[in-house]
Design a protein around this motif. Sequence first.
Motif, short mmCIF file in Angstrom:
data_model
loop_
_atom_site.label_atom_id
_atom_site.label_comp_id
_atom_site.label_asym_id
_atom_site.label_seq_id
_atom_site.Cartn_x
_atom_site.Cartn_y
_atom_site.Cartn_z
N ASP A 41 0.80 -1.22 0.00
CA ASP A 41 0.00 0.00 0.00
C ASP A 41 0.84 1.27 0.00
O ASP A 41 0.32 2.36 -0.23
CB ASP A 41 -0.94 0.02 1.21
N ASP A 42 2.13 1.17 0.25
CA ASP A 42 2.98 2.35 0.31
C ASP A 42 4.39 1.95 -0.10
O ASP A 42 5.06 1.19 0.59
CB ASP A 42 2.99 2.94 1.73
N GLU A 43 4.86 2.50 -1.24
CA GLU A 43 6.18 2.14 -1.73
C GLU A 43 7.29 2.76 -0.89
O GLU A 43 8.44 2.36 -0.99
CB GLU A 43 6.33 2.61 -3.19
N ASP A 44 6.94 3.76 -0.04
CA ASP A 44 7.94 4.42 0.78
C ASP A 44 8.12 3.73 2.13
O ASP A 44 8.86 4.21 2.97
CB ASP A 44 7.55 5.89 1.00
N LYS A 45 7.42 2.62 2.34
CA LYS A 45 7.52 1.90 3.60
C LYS A 45 7.83 0.44 3.33
O LYS A 45 7.42 -0.12 2.31
CB LYS A 45 6.22 2.01 4.40
N CYS A 46 8.54 -0.19 4.24
CA CYS A 46 8.83 -1.61 4.14
C CYS A 46 8.81 -2.21 5.54
O CYS A 46 8.71 -1.48 6.54
CB CYS A 46 10.17 -1.88 3.46
#
Length: 218
Positions: free
Chosen positions: A180-185
Amino acid sequence: MLTDFLIRIAVAGVLGGLIGIERQLRAKEAGLRTHILVGIGSAMFMIVSKYGFEDILNQSHVSFDPSRVAAQVVSGMGFLGAGTIIIQKQIVKGLTTAAGLWVTAAIGLVIGSGLYEIGVYGTVLTLLVLEVFRQISNRLIGHHHLIEVRLRPQSVPQVLIALQKMRIRPGHIKVSQKDDDEDKCELVMDVVLSPRQKIEALYEAIMSVDGIKRVDVN
């Protein structure tokens, strides 16, 4: 004889409950009620296996092995124990609880056959292994923790550097991108803290890294 059977079933349930209390205090998958039921069921299967076919075996034209009923408890406990073993973030958990259920079934079989001393002795040894040896392991080897960190991808190396400064070497590392968010892992690590290291210090070291969104320690 009936009174003796009832006592055996009750004793098997009580001994299984003692092991179940220890497991439930540790918030494990199988707790008090499960272990009591395993102890009661195993004792009843042993009683049926040992005494339930006497009227049939006395007949000359009948020949079979009633001990197979008790033998199937051993293999049947494998299925029940497998239900307590889970794989969380590629980390296997629940093996000790599964082994505890297996031993509880053995205690129930022993009590069901009338060997009270062996059953009590097995219960005491099991509790010693689960509780005393756990404390010895924590003091000599360390504490095992599963750490889940939600962070920015560029912060992963900084977290590993923070662990290296604390002289902590993760046994298993998994990094996955959040859909849902490419800036989070999500970073999942399996670590063992020595007896002198505190989980609070590890938590603070990870939270001091820029880009950390959330830290869960189990």
